[in-house]
Design a protein around this motif. Structure first.
Motif, PDB file in Angstrom:
ATOM      1  N   THR A 183      -5.749  -8.865  -4.489  1.00  0.00           N
ATOM      2  CA  THR A 183      -5.208  -7.500  -4.481  1.00  0.00           C
ATOM      3  C   THR A 183      -3.767  -7.525  -4.967  1.00  0.00           C
ATOM      4  OG1 THR A 183      -6.595  -6.823  -2.623  1.00  0.00           O
ATOM      5  CG2 THR A 183      -4.626  -5.506  -3.050  1.00  0.00           C
ATOM      6  N   GLU A 184      -3.505  -6.731  -5.994  1.00  0.00           N
ATOM      7  CA  GLU A 184      -2.148  -6.605  -6.530  1.00  0.00           C
ATOM      8  C   GLU A 184      -1.568  -5.250  -6.112  1.00  0.00           C
ATOM      9  OE1 GLU A 184       0.343  -6.872 -10.758  1.00  0.00           O
ATOM     10  OE2 GLU A 184      -1.836  -6.565 -10.777  1.00  0.00           O
ATOM     11  N   VAL A 185      -0.308  -5.237  -5.741  1.00  0.00           N
ATOM     12  CA  VAL A 185       0.383  -4.005  -5.355  1.00  0.00           C
ATOM     13  C   VAL A 185       1.535  -3.765  -6.312  1.00  0.00           C
ATOM     14  CG1 VAL A 185       1.653  -2.790  -3.552  1.00  0.00           C
ATOM     15  CG2 VAL A 185      -0.211  -4.350  -2.929  1.00  0.00           C
ATOM     16  N   GLU A 186       1.533  -2.601  -6.953  1.00  0.00           N
ATOM     17  CA  GLU A 186       2.648  -2.198  -7.809  1.00  0.00           C
ATOM     18  C   GLU A 186       3.507  -1.202  -7.051  1.00  0.00           C
ATOM     19  OE1 GLU A 186       0.995  -2.666 -12.390  1.00  0.00           O
ATOM     20  OE2 GLU A 186       1.175  -0.680 -11.490  1.00  0.00           O
ATOM     21  N   VAL A 187       4.814  -1.416  -7.056  1.00  0.00           N
ATOM     22  CA  VAL A 187       5.751  -0.532  -6.374  1.00  0.00           C
ATOM     23  C   VAL A 187       6.368   0.396  -7.418  1.00  0.00           C
ATOM     24  CG1 VAL A 187       7.753  -0.381  -4.875  1.00  0.00           C
ATOM     25  CG2 VAL A 187       6.240  -2.367  -4.722  1.00  0.00           C
ATOM     26  N   ILE A 188       6.118   1.703  -7.243  1.00  0.00           N
ATOM     27  CA  ILE A 188       6.583   2.708  -8.200  1.00  0.00           C
ATOM     28  C   ILE A 188       7.781   3.452  -7.629  1.00  0.00           C
ATOM     29  CG2 ILE A 188       5.890   4.647  -9.650  1.00  0.00           C
ATOM     30  CD1 ILE A 188       4.276   2.090 -10.093  1.00  0.00           C
ATOM     31  N   ASN A 189       8.815   3.653  -8.451  1.00  0.00           N
ATOM     32  CA  ASN A 189       9.984   4.413  -7.990  1.00  0.00           C
ATOM     33  C   ASN A 189       9.804   5.901  -8.269  1.00  0.00           C
ATOM     34  OD1 ASN A 189      10.527   4.771 -10.729  1.00  0.00           O
ATOM     35  ND2 ASN A 189      12.110   3.199 -10.797  1.00  0.00           N
ATOM     36  N   SER A 190      10.846   6.677  -7.971  1.00  0.00           N
ATOM     37  CA  SER A 190      10.761   8.143  -8.123  1.00  0.00           C
ATOM     38  C   SER A 190      10.587   8.576  -9.566  1.00  0.00           C
ATOM     39  CB  SER A 190      12.017   8.792  -7.535  1.00  0.00           C
ATOM     40  OG  SER A 190      13.180   8.332  -8.198  1.00  0.00           O
ATOM     41  N   LYS A 191      10.960   7.705 -10.513  1.00  0.00           N
ATOM     42  CA  LYS A 191      10.819   8.025 -11.936  1.00  0.00           C
ATOM     43  C   LYS A 191       9.503   7.499 -12.509  1.00  0.00           C
ATOM     44  CE  LYS A 191      15.805   8.097 -12.791  1.00  0.00           C
ATOM     45  NZ  LYS A 191      16.931   7.528 -13.587  1.00  0.00           N
ATOM     46  N   LYS A 192       8.641   7.071 -11.607  1.00  0.00           N
ATOM     47  CA  LYS A 192       7.313   6.579 -11.984  1.00  0.00           C
ATOM     48  C   LYS A 192       7.363   5.263 -12.748  1.00  0.00           C
ATOM     49  CE  LYS A 192       5.707  10.318 -10.146  1.00  0.00           C
ATOM     50  NZ  LYS A 192       5.103  10.290  -8.806  1.00  0.00           N
ATOM     51  N   TYR A 193       8.456   4.527 -12.603  1.00  0.00           N
ATOM     52  CA  TYR A 193       8.559   3.209 -13.204  1.00  0.00           C
ATOM     53  C   TYR A 193       8.197   2.139 -12.167  1.00  0.00           C
ATOM     54  CZ  TYR A 193      11.110   5.501 -17.012  1.00  0.00           C
ATOM     55  OH  TYR A 193      11.468   6.324 -18.046  1.00  0.00           O
ATOM     56  N   THR A 194       7.594   1.061 -12.655  1.00  0.00           N
ATOM     57  CA  THR A 194       7.243  -0.038 -11.748  1.00  0.00           C
ATOM     58  C   THR A 194       8.500  -0.811 -11.385  1.00  0.00           C
ATOM     59  OG1 THR A 194       5.045  -0.236 -12.726  1.00  0.00           O
ATOM     60  CG2 THR A 194       5.872  -2.123 -11.471  1.00  0.00           C
ATOM     61  N   GLY A 195       8.773  -0.855 -10.075  1.00  0.00           N
ATOM     62  CA  GLY A 195       9.970  -1.572  -9.624  1.00  0.00           C
ATOM     63  C   GLY A 195       9.705  -3.047  -9.419  1.00  0.00           C
ATOM     64  N   CYS A 196       8.494  -3.373  -8.953  1.00  0.00           N
ATOM     65  CA  CYS A 196       8.093  -4.772  -8.787  1.00  0.00           C
ATOM     66  C   CYS A 196       6.595  -4.821  -8.534  1.00  0.00           C
ATOM     67  CB  CYS A 196       8.869  -5.455  -7.660  1.00  0.00           C
ATOM     68  SG  CYS A 196       8.484  -4.822  -6.008  1.00  0.00           S
ATOM     69  N   SER A 197       6.054  -6.059  -8.576  1.00  0.00           N
ATOM     70  CA  SER A 197       4.632  -6.272  -8.310  1.00  0.00           C
ATOM     71  C   SER A 197       4.472  -7.512  -7.451  1.00  0.00           C
ATOM     72  CB  SER A 197       3.852  -6.457  -9.620  1.00  0.00           C
ATOM     73  OG  SER A 197       3.932  -5.303 -10.429  1.00  0.00           O
ATOM     74  N   PHE A 198       3.461  -7.491  -6.578  1.00  0.00           N
ATOM     75  CA  PHE A 198       3.174  -8.684  -5.776  1.00  0.00           C
ATOM     76  C   PHE A 198       1.690  -8.731  -5.435  1.00  0.00           C
ATOM     77  CE2 PHE A 198       4.610  -5.351  -2.850  1.00  0.00           C
ATOM     78  CZ  PHE A 198       3.597  -5.315  -1.901  1.00  0.00           C
ATOM     79  N   TYR A 199       1.226  -9.948  -5.153  1.00  0.00           N
ATOM     80  CA  TYR A 199      -0.149 -10.171  -4.721  1.00  0.00           C
ATOM     81  C   TYR A 199      -0.166 -10.361  -3.209  1.00  0.00           C
ATOM     82  CZ  TYR A 199      -0.862 -11.326  -9.681  1.00  0.00           C
ATOM     83  OH  TYR A 199      -0.897 -11.296 -11.056  1.00  0.00           O
ATOM     84  N   ILE A 200      -1.257  -9.926  -2.577  1.00  0.00           N
ATOM     85  CA  ILE A 200      -1.424 -10.127  -1.135  1.00  0.00           C
ATOM     86  C   ILE A 200      -2.320 -11.344  -0.927  1.00  0.00           C
ATOM     87  CG2 ILE A 200      -2.231  -9.151   1.037  1.00  0.00           C
ATOM     88  CD1 ILE A 200      -1.746  -6.381  -0.104  1.00  0.00           C
ATOM     89  N   LYS A 201      -1.708 -12.465  -0.515  1.00  0.00           N
ATOM     90  CA  LYS A 201      -2.493 -13.662  -0.228  1.00  0.00           C
ATOM     91  C   LYS A 201      -3.153 -13.531   1.146  1.00  0.00           C
ATOM     92  CE  LYS A 201      -2.210 -18.686   0.201  1.00  0.00           C
ATOM     93  NZ  LYS A 201      -1.340 -19.900   0.117  1.00  0.00           N
ATOM     94  N   ASP A 202      -2.372 -13.202   2.162  1.00  0.00           N
ATOM     95  CA  ASP A 202      -2.870 -12.934   3.503  1.00  0.00           C
ATOM     96  C   ASP A 202      -1.831 -12.097   4.227  1.00  0.00           C
ATOM     97  OD1 ASP A 202      -0.936 -14.798   4.724  1.00  0.00           O
ATOM     98  OD2 ASP A 202      -2.229 -16.382   3.933  1.00  0.00           O
ATOM     99  N   LYS A 203      -2.048 -11.840   5.517  1.00  0.00           N
ATOM    100  CA  LYS A 203      -1.158 -10.935   6.242  1.00  0.00           C
ATOM    101  C   LYS A 203       0.253 -11.493   6.419  1.00  0.00           C
ATOM    102  CE  LYS A 203      -2.504 -12.498  10.875  1.00  0.00           C
ATOM    103  NZ  LYS A 203      -3.046 -12.070  12.197  1.00  0.00           N
ATOM    104  N   ASN A 204       0.421 -12.799   6.221  1.00  0.00           N
ATOM    105  CA  ASN A 204       1.739 -13.412   6.395  1.00  0.00           C
ATOM    106  C   ASN A 204       2.312 -13.990   5.109  1.00  0.00           C
ATOM    107  OD1 ASN A 204       2.001 -12.993   9.265  1.00  0.00           O
ATOM    108  ND2 ASN A 204       0.496 -14.626   9.567  1.00  0.00           N
ATOM    109  N   THR A 205       1.610 -13.805   3.994  1.00  0.00           N
ATOM    110  CA  THR A 205       2.050 -14.397   2.732  1.00  0.00           C
ATOM    111  C   THR A 205       1.840 -13.432   1.569  1.00  0.00           C
ATOM    112  OG1 THR A 205       1.314 -16.544   3.592  1.00  0.00           O
ATOM    113  CG2 THR A 205       1.940 -16.445   1.276  1.00  0.00           C
ATOM    114  N   LEU A 206       2.897 -13.191   0.805  1.00  0.00           N
ATOM    115  CA  LEU A 206       2.830 -12.409  -0.416  1.00  0.00           C
ATOM    116  C   LEU A 206       3.317 -13.282  -1.569  1.00  0.00           C
ATOM    117  CD1 LEU A 206       4.445  -9.021   0.769  1.00  0.00           C
ATOM    118  CD2 LEU A 206       2.017  -9.650   0.774  1.00  0.00           C
TER     119      LEU A 206
END
Length: 220
Positions: A183-206
């Protein structure tokens, strides 16, 4: 002779008239006494009735006040239950929290970060929450740019896609992820630009990705 006969008659009349007068006085006195007693009884009855009415009014007032308290108590309890239910129904994303950048896991053939840059990044603390998120793209200074009220967009990325985009320099296996997708998570800012991206390995690791590097985040 006639005078002698009249005298006893006159005496009897006087006695009779005097008795009648006394009888009338007694009757008048008795009537006044009865009237006074009746008035006293009526007054006491009226006082008792007034006291009864007052007690009844006070009792009704106390009852109304108790009912009001009960209703207010029930209302507060109902509100508390509703609030509690609302909080319980709210799903908190597993990646919310404070994280520490622990180490580099992998990188593309070409990256925008030098070893010196990575040394500055390792050990830094980042936060993902409803109110804020970090920004991470191609420079160390990007970590200082805080995204307020971020939008988190999730999607599933396959191992083949990652390997193809990185020309096999990065795979899920190299990132320590078992399976064929993540699962990949993209973080979008107010201008609809991607601020960063990360993968969810588990509940304690990104795994934070940017500038061609993949960094492990451990929950703090």
């Amino acid at each position: 002779m006639i005078k002698k006969k009249l005298i006893p008659i006159l005496i009897l009349m006087c006695v009779f008239l005097g008795g009648c007068s006394n009888s009338n006085d007694v009757k008048d006195a008795s009537s006044k006494t009865n009237t006074s007693q009746n008035n006293d009884v009526n007054s006491k009855d009226q006082t008792a009735n007034d006291n009864t009415d007052n007690n009844s009014t006070a009792s009704n007032s106390d009852s109304n006040q108790q009912n009001t308290k009960d209703n207010n108590s029930n209302s507060k309890q109902e509100t508390t239950k509703n609030d509690s239910g609302s909080k319980n129904n709210e799903i908190r994303p597993s990646f919310y929290g404070t994280w520490t950048i622990n180490k580099k896991l992998a990188s593309n053939k070409v990256t925008t970060f030098t070893d010196e840059d990575l040394n500055k990044i390792i050990g830094k603390t980042v936060i993902f929450s409803k109110e804020q998120s970090i920004s991470f793209a191609e420079n160390v200074s990007d970590l200082n740019n805080i995204i307020t009220n971020p939008i988190y967009q999730k999607k599933t990325v396959s191992n083949d896609t990652i390997a193809s985009e990185t020309r096999n320099h990065v795979t899920l296996d190299k990132l320590g992820i078992k399976g064929n997708s993540v699962t990949e998570v993209e973080v979008i800012n107010s201008k609809k630009y991607t601020g960063c991206s990360f993968y969810i390995k588990d509940k304690n690791t990104l795994i934070l990705t940017g500038g061609g590097v993949y960094l492990q985040l451990d929950r703090k």
